[in-house]
Motif scaffolding. Structure first.
Motif, PDB file in Angstrom:
ATOM      1  N   TYR A  99      66.230 -47.701  71.173  1.00 17.74           N
ATOM      2  CA  TYR A  99      67.263 -47.063  71.989  1.00 17.74           C
ATOM      3  C   TYR A  99      67.497 -45.591  71.599  1.00 17.74           C
ATOM      4  O   TYR A  99      68.631 -45.144  71.459  1.00 17.74           O
ATOM      5  CB  TYR A  99      68.585 -47.852  71.918  1.00 17.74           C
ATOM      6  N   THR A 100      66.409 -44.906  71.429  1.00 14.70           N
ATOM      7  CA  THR A 100      66.474 -43.463  71.164  1.00 14.70           C
ATOM      8  C   THR A 100      65.607 -42.739  72.191  1.00 14.70           C
ATOM      9  O   THR A 100      64.768 -43.338  72.870  1.00 14.70           O
ATOM     10  CB  THR A 100      65.968 -43.119  69.754  1.00 14.70           C
TER      11      THR A 100
ATOM     12  N   TRP B 196      66.023 -36.147  67.978  1.00 15.96           N
ATOM     13  CA  TRP B 196      66.126 -37.530  68.450  1.00 15.96           C
ATOM     14  C   TRP B 196      67.594 -37.881  68.656  1.00 15.96           C
ATOM     15  O   TRP B 196      68.446 -37.567  67.832  1.00 15.96           O
ATOM     16  CB  TRP B 196      65.483 -38.496  67.439  1.00 15.96           C
ATOM     17  N   TYR B 197      67.877 -38.536  69.774  1.00 17.77           N
ATOM     18  CA  TYR B 197      69.240 -38.933  70.122  1.00 17.77           C
ATOM     19  C   TYR B 197      69.315 -40.459  70.183  1.00 17.77           C
ATOM     20  O   TYR B 197      68.443 -41.113  70.778  1.00 17.77           O
ATOM     21  CB  TYR B 197      69.645 -38.335  71.467  1.00 17.77           C
ATOM     22  N   GLN B 198      70.364 -40.984  69.576  1.00 17.07           N
ATOM     23  CA  GLN B 198      70.580 -42.426  69.557  1.00 17.07           C
ATOM     24  C   GLN B 198      71.580 -42.807  70.647  1.00 17.07           C
ATOM     25  O   GLN B 198      72.670 -42.244  70.722  1.00 17.07           O
ATOM     26  CB  GLN B 198      71.138 -42.857  68.199  1.00 17.07           C
TER      27      GLN B 198
ATOM     28  N   SER C 134      63.855 -38.444  72.668  1.00 19.79           N
ATOM     29  CA  SER C 134      63.707 -37.120  72.063  1.00 19.79           C
ATOM     30  C   SER C 134      63.949 -36.041  73.116  1.00 19.79           C
ATOM     31  O   SER C 134      63.631 -36.206  74.291  1.00 19.79           O
ATOM     32  CB  SER C 134      62.301 -36.952  71.469  1.00 19.79           C
TER      33      SER C 134
END
Length: 314
Positions: A280-281, A288-290, A283
């Motif tokens: 569930y990430t 990188w975003y969660q 880029s």
């Protein structure tokens, strides 16, 4: 032989005034054309003489040279102006030494929108460059002030139109700007040559002469001060002098709906698609975003999402 042959005309400008004009042009307006110099002499020094008289004085004092006649160019048909304000705007950017190196400011980019029907400059703004975000900021401000024009006439600069080989194979591909115009229902019309959008090109020729000198006389050396000067002084005077009467007095700008106004930050954003990874990430720009566990809508692994980078950097 007439008795007055060889004597000065009764209408001749007094020698003292003539010398004053020559001195002022030499010290303050040496690179001004006669018409612009006549305007400044009237405005700044209360010397009210017509441009032809000033031209004659400048020629006699070697402060102006007669321009050579224009050479013939390729024949191009004249395009009639649109009928009403807001029906079509011509838009372009110009990199130029607007501040003549003052305060270390060298080449700057000026974005200008010109109404095709009236010839009025409806918005002008100095920006860092003619990239996506400066152009988005320009048009977001325009829409909040004037509303939506029916169409915008542009060149094929990469900010506005896809020009690569992939775009030729798939003509439906759009730039960020093209996508935003589609969202707003504004037609983007692309010129095939600089001559096709000749009105905005000629305005830039005038601005690179007059605006540069006006900024010099006002002592302006920054884009922030120049943008205030454009709105408060230069544009009103320019439009009063150079605009024309349209065929129709209607204003075809359309007001933004409440939904369009609320969506402006999203519309004028850089948008890219990303695929959600198994953890569930995703880029974006080397980060990188969660995705949090609780979302307004259900987001699953392998879903394709749209990432919006807004003008404020969020």
């Amino acid at each position: 032989v007439h008795a007055l042959t060889g004597t000065s005309s009764n209408h001749r400008i007094p020698s003292s005034e003539r010398e004053t004009i020559i001195a002022l042009v030499k010290t303050k307006y040496a690179d001004f054309g006669p018409t612009f110099a006549a305007e400044k002499l009237r405005e700044m020094h209360h010397i009210n003489r017509d441009p032809e008289t000033i031209r004659s004085i400048m020629l006699s004092a070697s402060l102006w040279k007669r321009r050579p006649g224009k050479t013939r160019s390729e024949h191009r048909s004249w395009r009639q102006r649109r009928d009403a304000l807001g029906e079509m705007l011509q838009f372009d950017g110009s990199y130029h030494d607007w501040f003549e190196g003052r305060n270390g400011t060298k080449e700057a980019c000026l974005l200008v929108a010109i109404d095709d029907a009236t010839g009025k400059i409806t918005k002008a703004e100095f920006v860092p460059h003619e990239g996506v975000f400066p152009v988005f900021g320009f048009w977001k401000g325009y829409l909040l002030t004037h509303g939506k024009p029916r169409s915008i006439y542009l060149d094929k600069f990469s900010t506005y139109k896809m020009n690569g080989a992939i775009a030729k194979e798939n003509p439906d591909l759009k730039t960020q700007f093209g996508r935003a115009m589609d969202d707003l229902g504004i037609d983007a019309i692309f010129a095939n040559s600089p001559q096709a959008k000749g009105r905005v090109e000629r305005v830039f020729d005038t601005l690179q002469d007059r605006l540069v000198k006006e900024l010099r006389l006002a002592g302006i050396d920054s884009t922030q001060a120049a943008n205030i000067f454009l709105v408060k002084k230069f544009m009103p005077a320019f439009n009063e002098k150079f605009s024309v009467v349209p065929a129709s007095y209607a204003d075809l700008h359309r007001n933004l709906t409440a939904q369009e106004r609320a969506r402006l930050p999203s519309t004028f954003s850089r948008q890219e698609t990303r695929t959600i990874q198994n953890d569930y990430t995703f880029s974006f720009k080397n980060l990188w975003y969660q995705i949090a566990k609780v979302q307004p809508i259900t987001v699953c692994r392998k879903d394709v999402v749209t990432v919006e980078e807004w003008l404020d950097g969020s």
